[in-house]
Motif scaffolding. Structure first.
Motif, PDB file in Angstrom:
ATOM      1  N   THR A   1     -80.777  50.889  56.815  1.00  0.00           N
ATOM      2  CA  THR A   1     -80.497  50.337  58.132  1.00  0.00           C
ATOM      3  C   THR A   1     -81.672  49.021  58.371  1.00  0.00           C
ATOM      4  OG1 THR A   1     -81.726  51.649  59.387  1.00  0.00           O
ATOM      5  CG2 THR A   1     -79.715  52.384  59.240  1.00  0.00           C
ATOM      6  N   PRO A   2     -81.263  48.028  59.139  1.00  0.00           N
ATOM      7  CA  PRO A   2     -82.139  46.929  59.224  1.00  0.00           C
ATOM      8  C   PRO A   2     -83.294  47.177  59.823  1.00  0.00           C
ATOM      9  CG  PRO A   2     -79.754  46.253  59.707  1.00  0.00           C
ATOM     10  CD  PRO A   2     -79.579  47.916  59.622  1.00  0.00           C
ATOM     11  N   ASP A   3     -83.339  48.020  60.940  1.00  0.00           N
ATOM     12  CA  ASP A   3     -84.573  48.145  61.718  1.00  0.00           C
ATOM     13  C   ASP A   3     -85.378  49.230  61.175  1.00  0.00           C
ATOM     14  OD1 ASP A   3     -83.066  50.195  62.312  1.00  0.00           O
ATOM     15  OD2 ASP A   3     -83.000  49.698  64.529  1.00  0.00           O
ATOM     16  N   ARG A   4     -84.948  50.148  60.290  1.00  0.00           N
ATOM     17  CA  ARG A   4     -85.599  51.304  59.679  1.00  0.00           C
ATOM     18  C   ARG A   4     -86.269  52.394  60.782  1.00  0.00           C
ATOM     19  NH1 ARG A   4     -88.303  48.505  54.511  1.00  0.00           N
ATOM     20  NH2 ARG A   4     -86.504  47.656  53.551  1.00  0.00           N
ATOM     21  N   ALA A   5     -85.743  52.253  62.032  1.00  0.00           N
ATOM     22  CA  ALA A   5     -86.242  52.772  63.123  1.00  0.00           C
ATOM     23  C   ALA A   5     -86.285  54.292  62.787  1.00  0.00           C
ATOM     24  CB  ALA A   5     -85.578  52.587  64.260  1.00  0.00           C
ATOM     25  N   GLU A   6     -87.259  55.059  63.436  1.00  0.00           N
ATOM     26  CA  GLU A   6     -87.621  56.689  63.224  1.00  0.00           C
ATOM     27  C   GLU A   6     -86.526  57.301  63.940  1.00  0.00           C
ATOM     28  OE1 GLU A   6     -92.134  57.481  62.546  1.00  0.00           O
ATOM     29  OE2 GLU A   6     -91.519  57.705  64.670  1.00  0.00           O
ATOM     30  N   GLN A   7     -85.913  58.113  63.214  1.00  0.00           N
ATOM     31  CA  GLN A   7     -85.096  59.046  63.856  1.00  0.00           C
ATOM     32  C   GLN A   7     -85.476  60.539  63.812  1.00  0.00           C
ATOM     33  OE1 GLN A   7     -80.963  58.191  62.815  1.00  0.00           O
ATOM     34  NE2 GLN A   7     -81.647  56.502  61.658  1.00  0.00           N
ATOM     35  N   GLN A   8     -85.016  61.513  64.428  1.00  0.00           N
ATOM     36  CA  GLN A   8     -85.336  62.920  64.433  1.00  0.00           C
ATOM     37  C   GLN A   8     -84.302  63.675  64.560  1.00  0.00           C
ATOM     38  OE1 GLN A   8     -87.627  64.066  68.435  1.00  0.00           O
ATOM     39  NE2 GLN A   8     -88.634  62.208  67.334  1.00  0.00           N
ATOM     40  N   VAL A   9     -84.502  65.154  63.849  1.00  0.00           N
ATOM     41  CA  VAL A   9     -83.536  66.252  63.920  1.00  0.00           C
ATOM     42  C   VAL A   9     -84.549  67.466  64.034  1.00  0.00           C
ATOM     43  CG1 VAL A   9     -81.670  65.191  62.735  1.00  0.00           C
ATOM     44  CG2 VAL A   9     -83.463  66.611  61.502  1.00  0.00           C
ATOM     45  N   THR A  10     -83.999  68.549  64.569  1.00  0.00           N
ATOM     46  CA  THR A  10     -84.749  69.817  64.492  1.00  0.00           C
ATOM     47  C   THR A  10     -84.004  70.909  63.718  1.00  0.00           C
ATOM     48  OG1 THR A  10     -83.630  70.429  66.766  1.00  0.00           O
ATOM     49  CG2 THR A  10     -85.759  69.337  66.896  1.00  0.00           C
ATOM     50  N   GLY A  11     -84.852  71.797  63.124  1.00  0.00           N
ATOM     51  CA  GLY A  11     -84.131  72.895  62.575  1.00  0.00           C
ATOM     52  C   GLY A  11     -84.847  74.087  62.928  1.00  0.00           C
ATOM     53  N   THR A  12     -84.148  75.099  63.223  1.00  0.00           N
ATOM     54  CA  THR A  12     -84.637  76.424  63.340  1.00  0.00           C
ATOM     55  C   THR A  12     -85.643  76.844  62.162  1.00  0.00           C
ATOM     56  OG1 THR A  12     -82.818  77.048  64.510  1.00  0.00           O
ATOM     57  CG2 THR A  12     -84.259  78.826  63.993  1.00  0.00           C
ATOM     58  N   HIS A  13     -85.168  76.450  61.145  1.00  0.00           N
ATOM     59  CA  HIS A  13     -85.863  76.580  59.696  1.00  0.00           C
ATOM     60  C   HIS A  13     -85.998  75.380  59.052  1.00  0.00           C
ATOM     61  CE1 HIS A  13     -86.045  81.187  59.808  1.00  0.00           C
ATOM     62  NE2 HIS A  13     -84.909  80.958  60.386  1.00  0.00           N
ATOM     63  N   VAL A  14     -87.014  74.851  58.723  1.00  0.00           N
ATOM     64  CA  VAL A  14     -87.320  73.674  57.795  1.00  0.00           C
ATOM     65  C   VAL A  14     -87.704  74.171  56.557  1.00  0.00           C
ATOM     66  CG1 VAL A  14     -88.556  71.475  57.610  1.00  0.00           C
ATOM     67  CG2 VAL A  14     -87.767  72.218  59.721  1.00  0.00           C
ATOM     68  N   VAL A  15     -87.156  73.678  55.609  1.00  0.00           N
ATOM     69  CA  VAL A  15     -87.537  73.886  54.078  1.00  0.00           C
ATOM     70  C   VAL A  15     -87.962  72.575  53.379  1.00  0.00           C
ATOM     71  CG1 VAL A  15     -86.754  74.703  51.877  1.00  0.00           C
ATOM     72  CG2 VAL A  15     -85.691  75.689  53.812  1.00  0.00           C
ATOM     73  N   LEU A  16     -89.491  72.573  52.926  1.00  0.00           N
ATOM     74  CA  LEU A  16     -89.774  71.407  52.030  1.00  0.00           C
ATOM     75  C   LEU A  16     -89.412  71.590  50.512  1.00  0.00           C
ATOM     76  CD1 LEU A  16     -93.148  70.702  53.915  1.00  0.00           C
ATOM     77  CD2 LEU A  16     -90.853  70.081  54.659  1.00  0.00           C
ATOM     78  N   ALA A  17     -88.431  71.112  49.935  1.00  0.00           N
ATOM     79  CA  ALA A  17     -88.234  70.941  48.831  1.00  0.00           C
ATOM     80  C   ALA A  17     -88.366  69.910  47.807  1.00  0.00           C
ATOM     81  CB  ALA A  17     -86.577  71.270  48.831  1.00  0.00           C
ATOM     82  N   LEU A  18     -89.550  69.172  48.174  1.00  0.00           N
ATOM     83  CA  LEU A  18     -90.042  68.061  47.451  1.00  0.00           C
ATOM     84  C   LEU A  18     -91.022  68.634  46.209  1.00  0.00           C
ATOM     85  CD1 LEU A  18     -91.088  66.249  50.741  1.00  0.00           C
ATOM     86  CD2 LEU A  18     -89.246  65.673  49.369  1.00  0.00           C
TER      87      LEU A  18
END
Length: 566
Positions: free
Chosen positions: A287-304
């Motif tokens: 997107t042009p502005d690359r503004a921060e967005q956010q979501v929540t998760g009951t569980h978050v998995v880091l798969a990096l």
């Protein structure tokens, strides 16, 4: 736009995609988001674009099919350059030495499996208890037997071909057959296997040639065709017969109903007091502005991977009381010894390697010297000399600055040389060292976030393994010189040389003791409820096996544990 999920998975490589599929299959009603910074398509036209880019590229290297991806141009991550080019790596890494980390990765949907070779051997049983068996490294929090059922599942998911009858059951005990028969050896591979049938054991270890287990279809499998024998497995499979994680991303999105967002780079996590639901903050760089967005998760998995996972953890200022986040970075150190076989082996007919020597992967020598895997190359002289470089050497005299050969004589000499090119490659294990680590640098990337700072050193254990691998490869060549007319064999290595294998491991170690590890045996954070880590970053040790199959097995195990909590 949905902003709250049961599970948010960061990273759509093999670990993230597998995790999404397994959780959604077990819990169909779960609301799952799979988010990735890559923005490539997953259809056949995208593969064709990659293949076309590779074909017209003057540099036939790992990055060439993917160089046009927008995230590469914007400098968000290094290209998947297996050559270990420090200039390419340092577009993103900030290296503080004393040695260079010579392995990169690719930020794209499907991850670096687009560009991997597909080799999929299992770890060996003693690899899981290195400290107990040999007094070095550390032990894993479970045994090979505990992971074996998940290995079988991972082989079925990725589609691994192999010949069970060739493997000594003591090397890697199995409860099932491979999903498919092994990839057929090439004409040249069979010549080499026949020539090595008479070699005597080296230091008491038999030199046994096996068909390498590979995540590559030897027959039609799960809607994908059989291998067509292309020799560009690294960097791209033209037919899709070689597994890449786009298989599971498509399955998650198109068949199971997992939401997939691409072009979104997660910049930090926010833990919320009083709730177990972390907030995932990201920027949509398309997107042009690359503004921060956010979501929540009951569980978050880091798969990096083992670079990006600790980087995100440190950026987020998450709990690091153990001081283990980012530590124990490992790779497999690789080299090769080349020569000319006594008769044409006609390389480049089929995958880049189909046969391997697995017998030096374990033994009492590991108390002092690292183990190694060996591969018999079906790609000429590999990194040592390409056919184009062979042509240049035959045709041009750089000292005199004049042409040496032209016409039919050049053609004949080139054909005689290239058709006989053969290499024996070896990749060694590296012990975990807390000083080998990922931290945050003062330099910033294209999204104005700190670039990872790499501190890395090759220890004496690995140096001895490289020397031993070179010695064994030289003795194999000496046998071929005496029995099969091999010539122009690499001389004894005067200086330590190594390449990176692209096998980034460690930095988020799993274990039972929260003072010496980051996650528990299930991949769940010791410090943050409902925050999980999957991938090779959780490996306590690296073994000698290519890590993808083991990280896939671990991911399936973690996905089961997470799904049971929903």
């Amino acid at each position: 736009m949905v902003t709250s999920y049961d599970v948010v998975i960061v990273g759509a490589g093999v670990a993230g995609a597998l995790c999404a599929c397994q959780i959604k299959t077990a819990k169909p009603q779960a609301n799952i988001l799979l988010i990735d910074t890559g923005n490539n398509a997953l259809d056949d036209s995208q593969r064709t674009t990659f293949v076309d880019a590779y074909q017209v590229s003057t540099a036939k290297n790992v990055p060439s099919p993917y160089a046009a991806l927008p995230n590469n141009k914007l400098g968000y991550a290094p290209s998947a350059d297996g050559t270990g080019d420090p200039v390419a790596m340092n577009r993103y890494y900030v290296e503080s030495g004393p040695d260079l980390l010579k392995s990169g990765f690719q930020r794209m949907v499907g991850g670096s499996t687009w560009a991997w070779r597909g080799n999929s051997p299992r770890f060996m049983p003693r690899d899981f208890q290195l400290k107990t068996n040999y007094g070095v490294g550390v032990d894993w929090p479970f045994s090979y037997a505990d992971l074996e059922p998940h290995y079988a599942r991972a082989e079925a998911e990725l589609g691994v071909s192999g010949n069970r009858s060739e493997w000594d059951p003591a090397l890697t005990p199995r409860s099932t057959d491979f999903p498919m028969p092994g990839i057929a050896a090439s004409y040249g591979d069979e010549l080499v296997r026949t020539a090595l049938a008479s070699i005597a054991p080296i230091d008491g270890t038999p030199v046994t040639v096996l068909t390498t287990p590979q995540a590559r279809n030897s027959q039609p499998y799960q809607g994908r065709q059989a291998c067509q024998g292309n020799s560009s497995c690294i960097p791209v499979c033209p037919s899709g017969a070689k597994y890449d994680a786009s298989v599971h991303v498509r399955r998650a999105r198109d068949q199971l109903g997992v939401e997939v967002r691409t072009g979104c780079t997660v910049t930090r996590l926010i833990t919320n007091p009083g709730t177990a639901a972390p907030t995932v903050v990201f920027r949509d760089w398309t997107t042009p502005d690359r503004a921060e967005q956010q979501v929540t998760g009951t569980h978050v998995v880091l798969a990096l991977n083992a670079i990006e996972t600790p980087k995100l953890w440190l950026l987020s200022a998450l709990d690091n009381r153990s001081d283990q986040v980012g530590r124990n970075l490992m790779d497999h150190l690789a080299e090769e010894v080349v020569g000319l076989f006594g008769q044409p082996v006609f390389p480049f007919r089929g995958p880049q390697s189909t046969l391997s020597i697995e017998t030096f992967r374990d033994g009492n020598f590991r108390r002092n010297t690292g183990a190694f895997r060996m591969t018999i190359g079906n790609d000429g002289w590999g990194r040592t000399e390409t056919p184009a470089a062979a042509l240049d050497k035959l045709m041009w005299d750089p000292a005199a600055k004049k042409i040496k050969l032209i016409g039919q004589e050049l053609q004949d000499r080139l054909a005689e040389r290239v058709t006989r090119m053969l290499r024996f490659g070896y990749s060694t294990e590296q012990l975990p060292d807390p000083a080998n680590r990922v931290t945050l640098s003062d330099e910033r990337d294209g999204l104005d976030t700190p670039r990872p700072k790499i501190t890395y050193k090759v220890d004496d254990y690995s140096k001895r393994a490289l020397a031993y691998g070179h010695s064994v490869a030289r003795r194999i060549w000496q046998h071929l010189e005496n029995t099969a007319g091999a010539t122009e064999i690499d001389p004894v290595q005067p200086l330590l040389k190594f390449n990176g294998a692209g096998h980034l491991m460690g930095t988020m170690r799993m274990g039972t003791d929260r003072t010496t590890s980051v996650v528990n045996a299930d991949g769940l954070s010791h410090a943050h409820p409902n925050l999980w880590v999957v991938g090779s970053s959780v490996f306590p040790t690296g073994s000698t096996a290519n890590p993808t199959l083991t990280l896939a097995a671990l991911t399936l195990r973690t996905a089961d544990k997470l799904a049971a909590t929903l």
